[in-house]
Design an enzyme around this catalytic site. Structure first.
Site, PDB file in Angstrom:
ATOM      1  N   LYS A   1      46.315   5.366  72.756  1.00 53.61           N
ATOM      2  CA  LYS A   1      46.169   5.838  71.375  1.00 53.61           C
ATOM      3  C   LYS A   1      47.157   5.075  70.501  1.00 53.61           C
ATOM      4  O   LYS A   1      48.371   5.123  70.722  1.00 53.61           O
ATOM      5  CB  LYS A   1      46.439   7.339  71.303  1.00 53.61           C
ATOM      6  CG  LYS A   1      46.384   7.872  69.864  1.00 53.61           C
ATOM      7  CD  LYS A   1      46.456   9.382  69.803  1.00 53.61           C
ATOM      8  CE  LYS A   1      46.472   9.846  68.357  1.00 53.61           C
ATOM      9  NZ  LYS A   1      46.514  11.312  68.252  1.00 53.61           N
TER      10      LYS A   1
ATOM     11  N   LYS B   1      41.647   4.900  71.412  1.00 53.77           N
ATOM     12  CA  LYS B   1      41.556   5.425  70.050  1.00 53.77           C
ATOM     13  C   LYS B   1      42.468   4.644  69.123  1.00 53.77           C
ATOM     14  O   LYS B   1      43.625   4.432  69.489  1.00 53.77           O
ATOM     15  CB  LYS B   1      41.977   6.898  70.088  1.00 53.77           C
ATOM     16  CG  LYS B   1      41.939   7.592  68.761  1.00 53.77           C
ATOM     17  CD  LYS B   1      42.461   8.995  68.923  1.00 53.77           C
ATOM     18  CE  LYS B   1      42.556   9.651  67.578  1.00 53.77           C
ATOM     19  NZ  LYS B   1      43.281  10.878  67.614  1.00 53.77           N
TER      20      LYS B   1
END
Ligand code: PBG
Length: 332
Positions: free
Chosen positions: A202, A256
């Site tokens: 992320k 992400k």
């Protein structure tokens, strides 16, 4: 790659593109409804919905309406929804105690959905930001985001979510060691079937802006998340994080944001062969919607093309705010 094709004109690539039937025969990847995970924003109230201006078409909804949305998702064939709570600012504290309240908004929503539509998979977000008075994903002391203390809090939060009936926990906090700690606690407490989809790679991304509006965290956040979320410049680190999370017991891993990080998706899939997901985040959604609303792009076409790209990049599925719209199109 060995040369296994004749030179032009014996080889003409346009032959297999000449009509829709032949194009469909040589198509290498496809998008299906079972690839979709639909993120939903839940708030207090009844029969209440509130539009998120930076995410046209997306609304925060009270639990009863989220249950309706989950029911609709199930009837469309969407296998999973992912819950994000809009927490009353009065409940936000420095120690984030509301995060592991078994009756907090998110846990009540999980229970209500599982009661109404037991077949749908409920995924939850494990991070302290909705409950933190300073908007960070971990506990802050003297300006520092405390790793180990945050992990202890996240474990309590994970157990409360599992207790409420969540099927997949999505730790999005990026603290070190949280996957192993959560897995051990889940096993010890009898939650053997509660799965973990780790937000393993992320990045500290500016594409999360509209999401922070949606959950009411934009105003609260002091500083940035760069001491725990990844540097967008890094690729090897993403692979090391995915490997670490898999070795600690993650069942699935996530990259992400999505579209700007498709290279990472491909690398992760090729290296680990694990169930790999991407999150087409709020800013990606906002970008496509804004252009479509201006008449600058064909909204439906770019939506489908962007989601197909995740499949081509090796993803098994994608979290997307477009989920119900896509599912309706795929259903014909
Ligand atoms: C917070 C969290 C974020 C998103 C999912 N969980 C934002 C952040 O890390 O600041 C972003 C999702 C999106 O932008 O759609 N733990």
């Amino acid at each position: 790659m060995p040369i296994n094709q004749a030179p032009f004109p014996a080889t003409r690539f346009r032959r297999t593109r000449a009509d829709a039937a032949r194009r469909s025969m040589v198509r290498e990847t496809g998008l299906c409804t079972s690839d979709l995970i639909w993120p939903l924003f839940v708030m207090e109230g009844e029969g209440d919905r509130h539009a998120v201006p930076s995410m046209p078409g997306v609304e925060r909804m009270s639990i009863d309406l989220v249950v309706k949305a989950a029911t609709q998702a199930h009837s469309l064939g969407i296998p999973a929804i992912c819950l994000f709570p809009y927490v009353d600012p009065a409940l936000k504290t420095e120690l984030c105690e509301e995060a592991w309240n078994p009756d907090n908004l998110s846990n009540r929503a999980t229970k209500a959905i599982k009661d109404a539509v037991p077949e749908i998979v409920v995924m939850t977000d494990v991070a302290l930001d909705p409950y933190n008075s300073n908007g960070h994903d971990g506990i802050v002391r003297g300006g520092e985001i405390m790793n180990d203390e945050s992990v202890a809090a996240l474990v309590k939060m994970a157990l409360a979510q599992a207790g409420a009936g969540a099927d997949i926990l999505g730790p999005s906090d990026m603290m070190d060691g949280r996957i192993g700690a959560m897995r051990a606690a889940l096993e010890a407490e009898g939650f053997q079937n509660t799965a973990i989809m780790s937000y393993a790679a992320k990045y500290a991304s500016a594409f999360y802006g509209p999401f922070r509006d949606a959950v009411g965290a934009s105003g609260a956040l002091k500083g940035d998340k760069k001491t725990y979320q990844m540097d967008p410049a890094n690729k090897n680190e993403a692979l090391r994080l995915v490997e670490r999370d898999l070795s600690e017991g993650a069942d699935m891993v996530m990259v992400k944001p999505g579209m700007p990080y498709l290279d990472i998706c491909r690398l992760v899939k090729d290296r680990f062969h694990a169930p790999t997901f991407a999150y087409q985040v709020s800013g990606e959604y906002a970008m496509l919607m804004a252009a479509a609303q201006n008449g600058w792009l064909d909204g439906e076409a770019v939506m489908l093309e962007s989601l197909l790209a995740f499949k081509r990049a090796g993803c098994d599925g994608v979290l997307t705010y477009f989920a119900p719209r896509v599912a309706k199109i795929l259903a014909g």
